[in-house]
Write a protein that holds these residues in place. Sequence first.
Motif, PDB file in Angstrom:
ATOM      1  N   ASP A  68      22.372  51.388  48.785  1.00 39.68           N
ATOM      2  CA  ASP A  68      23.525  52.156  48.300  1.00 39.68           C
ATOM      3  C   ASP A  68      24.477  51.261  47.522  1.00 39.68           C
ATOM      4  O   ASP A  68      24.980  51.632  46.451  1.00 39.68           O
ATOM      5  CB  ASP A  68      24.234  52.797  49.497  1.00 39.68           C
ATOM      6  CG  ASP A  68      25.404  53.666  49.069  1.00 39.68           C
ATOM      7  OD1 ASP A  68      25.424  54.125  47.916  1.00 39.68           O
ATOM      8  OD2 ASP A  68      26.305  53.882  49.903  1.00 39.68           O
ATOM      9  N   GLY A 127      22.218  50.625  53.543  1.00 44.11           N
ATOM     10  CA  GLY A 127      23.523  50.207  53.054  1.00 44.11           C
ATOM     11  C   GLY A 127      23.428  49.312  51.835  1.00 44.11           C
ATOM     12  O   GLY A 127      24.193  49.466  50.871  1.00 44.11           O
ATOM     13  N   LYS A 164      31.743  49.698  50.599  1.00 45.55           N
ATOM     14  CA  LYS A 164      30.461  49.600  51.292  1.00 45.55           C
ATOM     15  C   LYS A 164      30.098  48.160  51.649  1.00 45.55           C
ATOM     16  O   LYS A 164      29.339  47.923  52.598  1.00 45.55           O
ATOM     17  CB  LYS A 164      29.372  50.210  50.412  1.00 45.55           C
ATOM     18  CG  LYS A 164      28.006  50.309  51.063  1.00 45.55           C
ATOM     19  CD  LYS A 164      27.991  51.292  52.217  1.00 45.55           C
ATOM     20  CE  LYS A 164      28.080  52.713  51.746  1.00 45.55           C
ATOM     21  NZ  LYS A 164      27.937  53.686  52.851  1.00 45.55           N
ATOM     22  N   SER A 187      28.138  59.888  48.617  1.00 43.06           N
ATOM     23  CA  SER A 187      28.779  59.089  49.665  1.00 43.06           C
ATOM     24  C   SER A 187      28.604  59.735  51.030  1.00 43.06           C
ATOM     25  O   SER A 187      28.375  59.048  52.028  1.00 43.06           O
ATOM     26  CB  SER A 187      30.263  58.899  49.350  1.00 43.06           C
ATOM     27  OG  SER A 187      30.919  60.158  49.264  1.00 43.06           O
ATOM     28  N   TYR A 188      28.676  61.063  51.091  1.00 46.74           N
ATOM     29  CA  TYR A 188      28.563  61.766  52.367  1.00 46.74           C
ATOM     30  C   TYR A 188      27.127  61.738  52.881  1.00 46.74           C
ATOM     31  O   TYR A 188      26.883  61.461  54.071  1.00 46.74           O
ATOM     32  CB  TYR A 188      29.037  63.205  52.208  1.00 46.74           C
ATOM     33  CG  TYR A 188      28.979  64.002  53.488  1.00 46.74           C
ATOM     34  CD1 TYR A 188      29.853  63.725  54.533  1.00 46.74           C
ATOM     35  CD2 TYR A 188      28.054  65.023  53.664  1.00 46.74           C
ATOM     36  CE1 TYR A 188      29.808  64.444  55.721  1.00 46.74           C
ATOM     37  CE2 TYR A 188      27.996  65.747  54.833  1.00 46.74           C
ATOM     38  CZ  TYR A 188      28.874  65.455  55.856  1.00 46.74           C
ATOM     39  OH  TYR A 188      28.818  66.158  57.028  1.00 46.74           O
ATOM     40  N   ASN A 218      32.281  53.190  57.727  1.00 43.49           N
ATOM     41  CA  ASN A 218      31.248  54.105  57.231  1.00 43.49           C
ATOM     42  C   ASN A 218      31.716  55.554  57.311  1.00 43.49           C
ATOM     43  O   ASN A 218      31.453  56.351  56.407  1.00 43.49           O
ATOM     44  CB  ASN A 218      29.958  53.925  58.027  1.00 43.49           C
ATOM     45  CG  ASN A 218      28.852  54.837  57.540  1.00 43.49           C
ATOM     46  OD1 ASN A 218      28.380  54.723  56.412  1.00 43.49           O
ATOM     47  ND2 ASN A 218      28.446  55.779  58.378  1.00 43.49           N
ATOM     48  N   GLN A 219      32.418  55.895  58.391  1.00 46.25           N
ATOM     49  CA  GLN A 219      32.931  57.255  58.532  1.00 46.25           C
ATOM     50  C   GLN A 219      33.971  57.555  57.455  1.00 46.25           C
ATOM     51  O   GLN A 219      34.003  58.648  56.879  1.00 46.25           O
ATOM     52  CB  GLN A 219      33.531  57.429  59.928  1.00 46.25           C
ATOM     53  CG  GLN A 219      33.748  58.871  60.316  1.00 46.25           C
ATOM     54  CD  GLN A 219      33.609  59.059  61.805  1.00 46.25           C
ATOM     55  OE1 GLN A 219      32.659  59.655  62.285  1.00 46.25           O
ATOM     56  NE2 GLN A 219      34.565  58.545  62.549  1.00 46.25           N
ATOM     57  N   LEU A 226      34.202  56.142  54.429  1.00 46.28           N
ATOM     58  CA  LEU A 226      33.530  56.253  53.132  1.00 46.28           C
ATOM     59  C   LEU A 226      32.716  57.543  53.022  1.00 46.28           C
ATOM     60  O   LEU A 226      32.643  58.153  51.961  1.00 46.28           O
ATOM     61  CB  LEU A 226      32.621  55.043  52.916  1.00 46.28           C
ATOM     62  CG  LEU A 226      33.346  53.692  52.792  1.00 46.28           C
ATOM     63  CD1 LEU A 226      32.341  52.546  52.832  1.00 46.28           C
ATOM     64  CD2 LEU A 226      34.164  53.635  51.516  1.00 46.28           C
ATOM     65  N   ALA A 227      32.106  57.963  54.136  1.00 48.72           N
ATOM     66  CA  ALA A 227      31.301  59.183  54.113  1.00 48.72           C
ATOM     67  C   ALA A 227      32.150  60.420  53.850  1.00 48.72           C
ATOM     68  O   ALA A 227      31.704  61.367  53.204  1.00 48.72           O
ATOM     69  CB  ALA A 227      30.545  59.337  55.427  1.00 48.72           C
ATOM     70  N   VAL A 256      30.734  47.478  55.289  1.00 54.16           N
ATOM     71  CA  VAL A 256      29.730  48.040  56.193  1.00 54.16           C
ATOM     72  C   VAL A 256      28.479  47.155  56.219  1.00 54.16           C
ATOM     73  O   VAL A 256      27.920  46.889  57.291  1.00 54.16           O
ATOM     74  CB  VAL A 256      29.359  49.477  55.762  1.00 54.16           C
ATOM     75  CG1 VAL A 256      28.269  50.046  56.652  1.00 54.16           C
ATOM     76  CG2 VAL A 256      30.589  50.375  55.803  1.00 54.16           C
ATOM     77  N   GLY A 290      26.255  58.097  53.855  1.00 57.31           N
ATOM     78  CA  GLY A 290      27.027  57.698  55.037  1.00 57.31           C
ATOM     79  C   GLY A 290      26.520  58.369  56.301  1.00 57.31           C
ATOM     80  O   GLY A 290      26.450  57.745  57.360  1.00 57.31           O
ATOM     81  N   SER A 291      26.160  59.641  56.204  1.00 57.23           N
ATOM     82  CA  SER A 291      25.622  60.354  57.364  1.00 57.23           C
ATOM     83  C   SER A 291      24.275  59.768  57.787  1.00 57.23           C
ATOM     84  O   SER A 291      24.012  59.602  58.984  1.00 57.23           O
ATOM     85  CB  SER A 291      25.466  61.843  57.036  1.00 57.23           C
ATOM     86  OG  SER A 291      26.711  62.429  56.721  1.00 57.23           O
TER      87      SER A 291
END
Length: 613
Positions: free
Chosen positions: A462, A459, A337, A273-274, A387-388, A390-391, A340, A277-278
């Motif tokens: 994912d 996205g 997600k 996820s990180y 997104n931030q 979830l990341a 997003v 997301g990044s």
Amino acid sequence: MSSPEPDPRRWHALAVCLIAGFMTLLDVSIVNVALPAMQRGIGASSAELSWVVSGYALTFGLVLVASGRLGDDRGRKKMFIISLALFTLTSAAAGFAPNAASLVVFRLLQGAAGGMLNPQVIGFIQQLFQGRERGRAFGLFGAAIGISTAIGPLLGGLLLQWGGDTDGWRWVFYVNVPIGIVALALGARLLPRDTAGDGERRPLDVVGAILLGGAVVALMVPLVLSEQDRSGAPWWLIAVAVVLLAVFIAWERRARRTHGHPLVNFALLRTRSYALGSSLGLLYFAGFTAIFFVVTLFLQNGRGYTPLEAGLALTPFALGSAVTSAVGGRLVSRLGKSLVVMGLVAVGVGLVAVDLVLRLDPAQVGWAIAGPLLLAGIGSGFVIAPNQTLALEEVPAREGGTAAGVLQTGQRVGSAIGISAVGAVFFGQLTSTGGDWALAISRGLVGAVAFVVLALVLGVTDLVLGRRRRSREAREVAPPAVAHAPAHAAGDDPDRADETVHETPDGTGLRGHVTDEAGAGVGGARLTLVDPDGREAATTATDAAGAFALVPRGAGRFQLLARADGHRPAVSWVDVPRAGRAVRDVVLPGANGTNGAARAAEPARGLPSSDAG
């Protein structure tokens, strides 16, 4: 770090963080409309103006990761107060600058102070909020990002009109001073007390910080300089950046082996996820930031708008983003997600509509693009904050500042890449057509949309892979073997006398229960052990009573991640011994619950067990 404060105090602390974050991000865009006034007022050259704009982003990105780590280990409140004080002082100094050279220096220092401050803001959100409340808090922070970026030209235009053509630009910096002083007073009173020194004090990886900083500078310098002169930018520095990044990765792996405290924990980057997301944030910011760059130039230079009029024309995007960022923070825990992806679709459609309207070359262009910009802003609010959230949802609070620093470094690099690439298309078209602004803005918007589409593809990928993985896990997971055995001898805790002991095949490994906050077992929860290098060591699911057993390939220290539908994830560290079993129970918070940290259980008598870690 300190435990969550009582509810009103947490939201008051968040308000202070949002004020500070808004100030630092506002200064990314507010300066653009003041550049002609700086040229008139202090005779700044084109190169110096370029450094006023780009130097801020450069030093901002340079210090993000190291300052996030300092906040994690040495105290976020301390770092917040120091950084905010420096930002306020450098803002005043930039306003007082007697010449262009000193303005550039103070602007570079201001960017560094802003980069020191921002990871503390996200770190506090990680620390103070859990579950659905964290989504709401990130939603408000996303609104601050969207509003600050979009409203910068409008506020800059107002300040220039009020301050005059010659010295009005100084108020672009002065405006931070009273806000900063108020935020300092409130921060000293409302932010939670630092407790970082109460636990393990990790050493700062100075060599790693220097290597990463050098790589960021080497990458961003040619990108930011290309905004004014693409052919004269030192593109060879990108090769230097690649080399420094390779050396940084090798050094961090060595630091992990020698003392266990690298600057960046690569296990975070391998958390799905990180990492995704990044990456999505980098691509989206490349398109998102470039929009304002080319549209502002088009309106002022191509259509003769004043700075204030150009800012007003971009206001619909800011309004749409502000509203949906707050709403998106509430919806992300339910839609994930998918929210997003929907936001990215709306941004893409809105920007394509802006392009189509501009191709028609209407007389009142500002009013004509208001609707499409509003749609794009609505979509943007559903992208940035969710997104931030979830990341960072699977990132432990102890790593919150460092993780935020890496995330925001990617966003800054993305912004530089987007402005460089879209600006090259925009100016190249303008030159080749002898000043056809309509065609130049159309090509520029196509470039911005391309980055948004790349983010959308990531996205959607994912989203699809995540659904397939959950479906596969649901089909393949079998409950662990369960054998009843006396867990405690007489005299031990009577409340645990009937505890079920779950034997792993060879008598070693990790076992325990996953429960909700009321103590009920959570069936079907998914558990994963990840080794310090970020590799998956074992995975399983709980039985109907919440019991689990995990058997990694070898002994060692692992990160334990527990997830279940309707609950927020729990992440902790556990030591699995070479002989005997480690015992760990995990409490999963509800979707709108409080902190759900993993907790250690007592091992069965006569069996060695690891620290709960």
